[in-house]
Design an enzyme around this catalytic site. Sequence first.
Site, PDB file in Angstrom:
ATOM      1  N   CYS A  52       0.863  -1.178   0.000  1.00 53.69           N
ATOM      2  CA  CYS A  52       0.000   0.000   0.000  1.00 53.69           C
ATOM      3  C   CYS A  52       0.901   1.230   0.000  1.00 53.69           C
ATOM      4  O   CYS A  52       2.127   1.110   0.129  1.00 53.69           O
ATOM      5  CB  CYS A  52      -0.946  -0.014   1.195  1.00 53.69           C
ATOM      6  SG  CYS A  52      -0.127  -0.346   2.752  1.00 53.69           S
ATOM      7  N   HIS A  53       0.293   2.380  -0.184  1.00 49.35           N
ATOM      8  CA  HIS A  53       1.060   3.627  -0.295  1.00 49.35           C
ATOM      9  C   HIS A  53       0.424   4.720   0.550  1.00 49.35           C
ATOM     10  O   HIS A  53      -0.757   4.629   0.918  1.00 49.35           O
ATOM     11  CB  HIS A  53       1.068   4.142  -1.745  1.00 49.35           C
ATOM     12  CG  HIS A  53       1.400   3.132  -2.785  1.00 49.35           C
ATOM     13  ND1 HIS A  53       2.680   2.695  -3.041  1.00 49.35           N
ATOM     14  CD2 HIS A  53       0.603   2.467  -3.659  1.00 49.35           C
ATOM     15  CE1 HIS A  53       2.662   1.826  -4.035  1.00 49.35           C
ATOM     16  NE2 HIS A  53       1.416   1.659  -4.420  1.00 49.35           N
ATOM     17  N   TYR A  69       2.777  11.593 -12.349  1.00 47.62           N
ATOM     18  CA  TYR A  69       1.357  11.835 -12.087  1.00 47.62           C
ATOM     19  C   TYR A  69       1.216  12.624 -10.789  1.00 47.62           C
ATOM     20  O   TYR A  69       2.122  12.604  -9.939  1.00 47.62           O
ATOM     21  CB  TYR A  69       0.573  10.514 -11.985  1.00 47.62           C
ATOM     22  CG  TYR A  69       1.016   9.596 -10.853  1.00 47.62           C
ATOM     23  CD1 TYR A  69       0.511   9.744  -9.568  1.00 47.62           C
ATOM     24  CD2 TYR A  69       1.944   8.582 -11.074  1.00 47.62           C
ATOM     25  CE1 TYR A  69       0.909   8.916  -8.528  1.00 47.62           C
ATOM     26  CE2 TYR A  69       2.350   7.738 -10.045  1.00 47.62           C
ATOM     27  CZ  TYR A  69       1.825   7.916  -8.776  1.00 47.62           C
ATOM     28  OH  TYR A  69       2.234   7.092  -7.753  1.00 47.62           O
ATOM     29  N   ASP A 270      -2.880  -2.554  -2.338  1.00 43.31           N
ATOM     30  CA  ASP A 270      -2.432  -1.510  -3.279  1.00 43.31           C
ATOM     31  C   ASP A 270      -3.176  -0.194  -3.055  1.00 43.31           C
ATOM     32  O   ASP A 270      -3.141   0.703  -3.900  1.00 43.31           O
ATOM     33  CB  ASP A 270      -2.568  -1.961  -4.737  1.00 43.31           C
ATOM     34  CG  ASP A 270      -1.944  -0.975  -5.718  1.00 43.31           C
ATOM     35  OD1 ASP A 270      -0.874  -0.428  -5.400  1.00 43.31           O
ATOM     36  OD2 ASP A 270      -2.534  -0.732  -6.781  1.00 43.31           O
TER      37      ASP A 270
END
Length: 315
Positions: A52-53, A69, A270
């Site tokens: 995950c971020h 992005y 994610d």
Amino acid sequence: MSHGSRLAPGGPGWASTSASGGFVMDADWRPFHPAPRAPRFRVPEGAVDAHCHVFGPGAQFPYAPERKYTPCDASREHLWALRDFLGFGKNVIVQATCHGSDNRAMVDALLDSNGRARGVATVRADISETELRALDEAGVRGVRFNFVRRLVDTTPPEVLSGIARRIAPLGWHVVIYFEAADLPDLYGFFSSLPTVVVVDHMGRPDVTQSPDGPEFELFVKLMRENSNIWSKVSCPDRLSKSGPPHYADVAPFAARLVDRFPDRVLWGTDWPHPNLKTHMPDDGDLVDFIPGIAPASDQQRRLLVENPLNLYWDR
Ligand code: 0GY
């Protein structure tokens, strides 16, 4: 948490649909699901969301000038709320390319986690020993090498090999992200890495091909021939053509790896799902994907608890 419930803690900025600090979220950016449903599958006690971020918030942790992005902010508080709601105990936070090699947002989350999060950093070849030790102290256990051209500019393999040699003595590993079509060219380099190597999202197979076809066979061969190579069986939402909620076309690929390499697979949400163009997954659907790829409770325990603890907490 009960069936039918949804994550909706409310509060300022909960449904984050913008970037703060003067950054402008990309016009076609899809923000993460504001209120995922409770999964039906109960993950085992102590389960780890191993991919995950966090993004920003931009006002506190500016996005990198070289980014490809600009996302919506996705803070550590959101991540902790999602972790608790889905039933996970811990997270592995992977440095996102929108922050380049500025690891401050990720490290800030690690330090806030009370030992419940570990990190994977992006570092440059000239990072000092002192900086590496500080990252280690904060809970970083790996570096990510990204080969996906829409996300990063290319770094020469000899530079990456140098970084791998620097981090190996710390007991860290290398996370690699690439497209399946590039595996033939990268196979030798990946096989040469001196540490444990974790592949993101099964090497992004083209799931319109057979899970027993030549493309995925090459990936299975990479893992078979290199006992130090692991895979995340993650991101059905990113790979699927059949789509939510079941992502049925991705399941046979993930199930094959879980069955063949039960001690070398990891799973992650994610979240907050960067760069998805077709849909934004409901994280409850993603958790309910797990028993379809790891049907036995022993497989589930290894995938969600033992393997990530072994790699991120026990060494
Ligand atoms: C992922 C996938 C993506 C993005 C990143 O660091 C990143 O920007 O990893 C992607 O766009 O495929 O694993 O989050």
